[in-house]
Scaffold this motif. Sequence first.
Motif, PDB file in Angstrom:
ATOM      1  N   LYS A  50       0.846  -1.179   0.015  1.00 26.91           N
ATOM      2  CA  LYS A  50       0.065  -0.157  -0.066  1.00 26.91           C
ATOM      3  C   LYS A  50       0.656   1.197  -0.039  1.00 26.91           C
ATOM      4  CE  LYS A  50      -3.782  -0.216   2.304  1.00 26.91           C
ATOM      5  NZ  LYS A  50      -4.535  -0.135   3.837  1.00 26.91           N
ATOM      6  N   LEU A  54      -2.596   6.735  -0.874  1.00 26.91           N
ATOM      7  CA  LEU A  54      -3.408   6.357  -1.912  1.00 26.91           C
ATOM      8  C   LEU A  54      -5.126   6.292  -1.626  1.00 26.91           C
ATOM      9  CD1 LEU A  54      -2.420   5.893  -4.576  1.00 26.91           C
ATOM     10  CD2 LEU A  54      -2.416   3.352  -4.117  1.00 26.91           C
ATOM     11  N   GLU A  55      -5.245   6.118  -0.055  1.00 21.37           N
ATOM     12  CA  GLU A  55      -6.701   6.156   0.256  1.00 21.37           C
ATOM     13  C   GLU A  55      -7.322   7.449  -0.101  1.00 21.37           C
ATOM     14  OE1 GLU A  55      -4.215   5.628   2.201  1.00 21.37           O
ATOM     15  OE2 GLU A  55      -3.988   3.487   2.430  1.00 21.37           O
ATOM     16  N   ASP A  58      -9.911   8.074  -2.910  1.00 19.80           N
ATOM     17  CA  ASP A  58     -11.372   7.895  -2.390  1.00 19.80           C
ATOM     18  C   ASP A  58     -11.667   8.850  -1.423  1.00 19.80           C
ATOM     19  OD1 ASP A  58     -11.448   5.731  -4.008  1.00 19.80           O
ATOM     20  OD2 ASP A  58     -11.052   4.150  -2.565  1.00 19.80           O
ATOM     21  N   GLU A  59     -11.329   9.320  -0.600  1.00 17.03           N
ATOM     22  CA  GLU A  59     -11.557  10.481   0.414  1.00 17.03           C
ATOM     23  C   GLU A  59     -11.831  11.589  -0.163  1.00 17.03           C
ATOM     24  OE1 GLU A  59      -8.426  11.206   3.421  1.00 17.03           O
ATOM     25  OE2 GLU A  59      -9.263  12.982   3.712  1.00 17.03           O
ATOM     26  N   HIS A  94     -10.233   4.528 -12.424  1.00 17.65           N
ATOM     27  CA  HIS A  94     -10.705   4.136 -11.221  1.00 17.65           C
ATOM     28  C   HIS A  94     -11.454   5.500 -10.538  1.00 17.65           C
ATOM     29  CE1 HIS A  94     -10.638   3.109  -6.957  1.00 17.65           C
ATOM     30  NE2 HIS A  94     -10.197   4.169  -6.643  1.00 17.65           N
ATOM     31  N   GLN A  98     -15.386   5.646  -9.523  1.00 16.15           N
ATOM     32  CA  GLN A  98     -16.079   6.200  -8.231  1.00 16.15           C
ATOM     33  C   GLN A  98     -16.915   7.263  -8.379  1.00 16.15           C
ATOM     34  OE1 GLN A  98     -14.974   3.696  -6.363  1.00 16.15           O
ATOM     35  NE2 GLN A  98     -14.091   4.778  -4.792  1.00 16.15           N
ATOM     36  N   TYR A 210      -1.815  15.310  -0.376  1.00 12.35           N
ATOM     37  CA  TYR A 210      -1.006  14.229  -0.736  1.00 12.35           C
ATOM     38  C   TYR A 210      -0.163  14.207  -1.911  1.00 12.35           C
ATOM     39  CZ  TYR A 210      -4.462  12.598   2.918  1.00 12.35           C
ATOM     40  OH  TYR A 210      -5.320  12.596   3.999  1.00 12.35           O
ATOM     41  N   TYR A 223      -1.861  -0.312  -8.423  1.00  8.22           N
ATOM     42  CA  TYR A 223      -2.431  -0.776  -7.154  1.00  8.22           C
ATOM     43  C   TYR A 223      -4.016  -0.420  -7.300  1.00  8.22           C
ATOM     44  CZ  TYR A 223      -3.316  -0.741  -2.305  1.00  8.22           C
ATOM     45  OH  TYR A 223      -3.863  -0.942  -1.019  1.00  8.22           O
ATOM     46  N   LEU A 224      -4.347   0.763  -7.805  1.00  8.85           N
ATOM     47  CA  LEU A 224      -5.750   1.000  -7.872  1.00  8.85           C
ATOM     48  C   LEU A 224      -6.550  -0.009  -9.083  1.00  8.85           C
ATOM     49  CD1 LEU A 224      -5.732   4.833  -7.569  1.00  8.85           C
ATOM     50  CD2 LEU A 224      -6.481   3.331  -6.088  1.00  8.85           C
TER      51      LEU A 224
END
Lengths: 270, 272, 202
Positions: A50, A54-55, A58-59, A94, A98, A210, A223-224
Amino acid sequence: MLLAQEAKPVLGVLAQGQVADFVVVLLLGIFIWVLISRARTGRKIPEIKKIAGLEAVDEAIGRATEMGRPVDFIPGIQSIDEPQTLAALGMISHVAKQCARYDTRFLALTCDPLPYAVIEEITRQAYLEEGRPDAFNPDDVRFLSAEQFAFTSSVIGIFERERPAANIMVGSFYAESMILAETGSFQGMIQIGGTANTHQLPFFVAACDYALIGEEIYAASAYLSKEPVLYGTVVGQDWLKMLVWLIILVGSVMATVAPDNTWLKDLLQL
Amino acid sequence: MEKLMKIDRRIIYIIGVCVVVFTMLYPIGLPVKISDLARQTYAAVENLPDGSLVIISPMYDAGAMGELHPMFTVFFYHAAKRGYKIVVVNTSWVQGPQLVHPIAEEIAKEFGLVYGEDWINLGSKPGGSVFLQAAVTDLWGAALTDYTNRPIASFPIMNRVPKITAEFVNACLVLDCGTPGAPTWLTYVNEPENIPLIVGEIQMSVPENMPYVASGQYKGMIAGSRGCAEYELLVGRPGKAIKAQDTMSSIALLITLFIVLGNIGYLTTKKK
Amino acid sequence: MNLSTNPGIWAQAICILAVYTYLYKDNPIWRFAETTYLGLATAYWFVFYFHNYIVVFVKDNVMQNGEWHYILAIILGLMIFFRYVPSLAWLARYPMSFWVGFGTGYVLGFAPAVWLTQVRTSFIALNSVENVLIVIGILATLTYFFFTIAKENPVVGGIAEVGKWYIMIALGSAFGNTVLYRWNLFLSRANTIIVDWLGVTP
């Protein structure tokens, strides 16, 4: 390039001075081919760990959804043959999915006609896969200008007029990075920036919430998306990096203890 | 202390503008010490064989001319002073050759250089790395015309350079501000053809390009405005870069001050 | 003070000032400058592409020199417009695929020579503090970018942490250089306004 014209060819086909180049490309090709094949057939391959932050993607989409404002994505300013642009394409899919899922408006702003065409396809496909083809608006994927600062000023204009809540910038950025990141920051957007152009990274680190540093953008994309081709490619490159790590260590130790012994250096110069 | 972190950006801009304007109108003349890198770069151009042919490639547009115009000026001046033949050409950055043409004309006039015999401006060619690779095998075929759209066959200087290889070109002097730029020249021309590459980098790209100097892939590098000021002194033609150094030093001091203040504010707030 | 009479300098100065009004806040003058620039750039690139690609390839290469193979490339390029015909949109993917494949292969043909030279020149004797720091920096930074090894491992994690510090120092250096570069750009614009336009001599 690999066919010698004047110098005596090695093994009949390879130009002198390019044997090591060829071996490296071949090795990388084998690594990637093996790993992609394994990933496609569901066999085990090393997992990409991870990546911090990267989260946040979505946030950021979540926050835009709550505020009822758009999410924008800028895939750098270079064309489709730039690896960083390709990494951005993996992430766009991705993000668009979303946005489609949460019924959040998705804006993609491009500076080159080729990524523009590809991104429109990717976004359309993403909306289709989420079962919401009707929600896709082709006018939200925009080609603004091929001129760097004309593009930049029109993005700023869009920031001012359409007020996105989240700004994701992943790709190959140049002088526009600071202008865009600063404008986004002053508008209170949640910002994620990522580029492998080291001279622009400090601005993303300073002005974005970020930042994806250098090669992290390729890993993030894999990863995504969990796409076997991207996944296998990133793992294959990782193996090559480990090999280079070892070669540099051995080379430096040899330069220290046996400076006259240059076989490793000569090997890389073949 | 929190206020230190929330200084209105417009105040910072106004202070910065005042510093720039004041130091521009009332220069102090701070001393400029010449670095080893500037000496290395100067020597790389100076020590080319007499009668060499060099390519000067202004890989930039109007956005970067503030820093790169003075670098083009010193490179062209130095090459002209040494009596080298000069070919100006770039790819992708369409405005570059147009912007530098008046500078080249002025210096050429100073040294009595004849256009088409001693120097030529081939203009900007489309294609990026593809053009560079094509020019390695056939510059005449890849370039076709000069800056004014006249066929290059009509210029005697072009007889000396049918292709960009070490046999015909002694060095490439590339002014770089992005992609394609100096690394593109290195990858497609200078590394495969073993032609010395000397570059002029905007201040921003200096750290990123330093490894190429350390590895010897760049024989020299004018490192930003400061590096250009040093080169101007070495070549004996003080120009815009040397004039800018008072302002740049003052701004560096001002920015350092703001960074220190911001960090004091940050650390104090963090403790609370 | 000796105000310029050159319309080009006036246009430059007005545009610079109009763009700088954005530093105060978004306003109609800035928007006018933004849209004017966008329109100018679009027209400029259209004319540039027309003269440097379409005229050169169609008139000079194909019609004049009889290099008919260029027609294949032109057809391939034009296929991108099929994206506006929904039933044939799939045809637009071919030029794109060709371009991506060509770009990747082309880069792979040339790039390794450049970075293998970098690898070779990294073989430096560990006989001074400076050299040791350089080698540690290279290895630790490379470790930071290993994506398949968990950074929870204390050895790998420790080396990667050192790499992170090296990266941050490099970014700090890049930041400083870039800020100075930006101010230098402003200096050249200030020069246009004060010296070239207003005619104030330092």
